[in-house]
Motif scaffolding. Structure first.
Motif, PDB file in Angstrom:
ATOM      1  N   THR A   1       0.821  -1.215   0.000  1.00  0.00           N
ATOM      2  CA  THR A   1       0.000   0.000   0.000  1.00  0.00           C
ATOM      3  C   THR A   1       0.856   1.268   0.000  1.00  0.00           C
ATOM      4  O   THR A   1       0.370   2.344  -0.342  1.00  0.00           O
ATOM      5  N   LEU A   2       2.128   1.133   0.385  1.00  0.00           N
ATOM      6  CA  LEU A   2       3.039   2.271   0.339  1.00  0.00           C
ATOM      7  C   LEU A   2       3.674   2.368  -1.045  1.00  0.00           C
ATOM      8  O   LEU A   2       3.925   1.350  -1.690  1.00  0.00           O
TER       9      LEU A   2
ATOM     10  N   THR B   1      -4.328  10.022   7.657  1.00  0.00           N
ATOM     11  CA  THR B   1      -3.823   8.866   8.396  1.00  0.00           C
ATOM     12  C   THR B   1      -2.363   9.024   8.794  1.00  0.00           C
ATOM     13  O   THR B   1      -1.835   8.217   9.556  1.00  0.00           O
ATOM     14  N   LEU B   2      -1.725  10.067   8.278  1.00  0.00           N
ATOM     15  CA  LEU B   2      -0.301  10.276   8.537  1.00  0.00           C
ATOM     16  C   LEU B   2      -0.129  11.354   9.603  1.00  0.00           C
ATOM     17  O   LEU B   2      -0.592  12.477   9.453  1.00  0.00           O
TER      18      LEU B   2
ATOM     19  N   THR C   1      16.539   7.733   7.105  1.00  0.00           N
ATOM     20  CA  THR C   1      15.096   7.709   6.895  1.00  0.00           C
ATOM     21  C   THR C   1      14.675   9.018   6.237  1.00  0.00           C
ATOM     22  O   THR C   1      15.464   9.961   6.136  1.00  0.00           O
ATOM     23  N   CYS C   2      13.414   9.086   5.781  1.00  0.00           N
ATOM     24  CA  CYS C   2      12.904  10.302   5.135  1.00  0.00           C
ATOM     25  C   CYS C   2      11.384  10.221   5.105  1.00  0.00           C
ATOM     26  O   CYS C   2      10.767   9.708   6.032  1.00  0.00           O
ATOM     27  N   GLY C   3      10.774  10.694   4.015  1.00  0.00           N
ATOM     28  CA  GLY C   3       9.325  10.638   3.904  1.00  0.00           C
ATOM     29  C   GLY C   3       8.809   9.310   3.396  1.00  0.00           C
ATOM     30  O   GLY C   3       7.859   8.745   3.939  1.00  0.00           O
ATOM     31  N   SER C   4       9.465   8.784   2.345  1.00  0.00           N
ATOM     32  CA  SER C   4       8.989   7.518   1.760  1.00  0.00           C
ATOM     33  C   SER C   4      10.120   6.672   1.193  1.00  0.00           C
ATOM     34  O   SER C   4       9.910   5.877   0.280  1.00  0.00           O
ATOM     35  N   GLY C   5      11.327   6.853   1.719  1.00  0.00           N
ATOM     36  CA  GLY C   5      12.445   6.008   1.310  1.00  0.00           C
ATOM     37  C   GLY C   5      13.203   6.485   0.092  1.00  0.00           C
ATOM     38  O   GLY C   5      14.019   5.736  -0.446  1.00  0.00           O
ATOM     39  N   VAL C   6      12.960   7.702  -0.360  1.00  0.00           N
ATOM     40  CA  VAL C   6      13.647   8.220  -1.549  1.00  0.00           C
ATOM     41  C   VAL C   6      14.838   9.090  -1.146  1.00  0.00           C
ATOM     42  O   VAL C   6      15.991   8.757  -1.407  1.00  0.00           O
TER      43      VAL C   6
ATOM     44  N   ALA D   1       6.367   7.450   5.850  1.00  0.00           N
ATOM     45  CA  ALA D   1       5.099   6.994   5.271  1.00  0.00           C
ATOM     46  C   ALA D   1       4.566   5.776   6.018  1.00  0.00           C
ATOM     47  O   ALA D   1       3.346   5.579   6.115  1.00  0.00           O
ATOM     48  N   GLU D   2       5.468   4.977   6.570  1.00  0.00           N
ATOM     49  CA  GLU D   2       5.076   3.815   7.361  1.00  0.00           C
ATOM     50  C   GLU D   2       5.026   4.152   8.847  1.00  0.00           C
ATOM     51  O   GLU D   2       4.021   3.905   9.522  1.00  0.00           O
TER      52      GLU D   2
END
Length: 286
Positions: free
Chosen positions: A63-64, A189-190, A238-243, A268-269
């Motif tokens: 879902t991510l 949800t975040l 780490t960051c927002g979504s692994g980028v 994000a997770e």
């Protein structure tokens, strides 16, 4: 001799026609940027480049967004780009290392170390007035056999362990307002904030603002030391979504830390979990 993850645009311009070499355009834009990376690639890209979409070469069942795919899926995808285990892979983007570093990290996760980032990417290439192309690439499918290197990837369980045991320094690559929980989040949800104890080094601070090239190794080392990072001790990014966490991993690689893991799910997770602590302390609060 120190190995570098980077090659210069000047070097590439002289070596464009090297055999067994594949150039990848890994450009990726966040939704708020309202740009289409694939369309821009079709209009112009570095000569001979193939487009690498981090949202397609990903775990599509998750879902991510753009989470690491399974090894077989990655092998098939890059094989279709003409990449074998012996191919020199050169990666760039048109968004300040944002996804080029992610794709560089992905290849290393899947056991391919014959991979480099083109320093400065398309911005630097155009500054040097080197030719662009609109020709769509073709390739002969090759066999790529991935070998998963788990030490370069951290998951939620591992990050909880790190937090509980303080076993690694956690560096967060997001912008300072996101790190502090001050930026408005589009997803309800975040939750805002950061992992307690993490240190904020925004990825945009790692490069020259004009040429969009990564700072020198010495400058990067000084930057990490100024942020009270001990390069001799274990680290995870780490960051927002692994980028952009991979941009930190790239800068740490250039600073001599070769095997730094990236938390793939990142905020994000973490920010969606009920049981994970979130901190919104002020930047200079101790």
């Amino acid at each position: 001799m120190k190995t570098s993850a980077l090659v210069s645009c000047e070097w590439l311009q002289k070596n464009l026609d090297t055999e067994n070499q594949v150039i990848l355009d890994a450009t990726f834009f966040l939704p708020k940027q309202r740009r289409n990376a694939k369309k821009e690639f079709q209009q112009q890209h570095l000569p001979g480049a193939h487009f690498f979409d981090i949202d397609e070469v990903a775990d599509l069942s998750n879902t991510l967004s753009h989470m690491l795919p399974k090894a077989d899926y990655f092998s098939s995808a890059v094989g279709k780009m003409g990449i074998s285990n012996n191919t020199l892979v050169l990666i760039y983007d048109n968004n300040h290392f944002f996804a080029a570093a992610r794709v560089w990290w992905m290849f290393r996760v899947f056991g391919h170390n014959h991979v480099h980032i083109i320093d400065g990417g398309q911005t630097r290439w155009r500054q040097l007035n080197y030719p662009m192309s609109s020709e769509q690439p073709t390739s002969i499918t090759k066999k790529f056999k991935a070998q998963y290197c788990s030490e370069l990837v951290f998951n939620l369980k591992q990050m909880k362990f790190v937090l509980t045991n303080k076993s690694r320094q956690i560096i967060d690559a997001r912008s300072t307002d996101s790190y502090l929980g001050q930026r408005r989040l589009a997803e309800t949800t975040l939750q805002p904030g950061h992992i307690p104890g993490s240190i904020n080094i925004p990825y945009a601070h790692l490069m020259d603002s004009t040429q969009k090239t990564l700072f020198s190794d010495q400058t990067l080392q000084s930057l990490f030391e100024h942020a009270h990072i001990n390069l001799s001790n274990p680290i995870v990014t780490t960051c927002g979504s692994g980028v952009s966490a991979a941009v930190l991993a790239l800068a740490l690689y250039q600073s001599g830390c070769k095997d730094i893991p990236v938390y793939d799910g990142s905020w994000a997770e973490w920010g969606r979990q009920v049981d994970t602590p979130k901190h919104t302390k002020k930047l200079h609060e101790r």
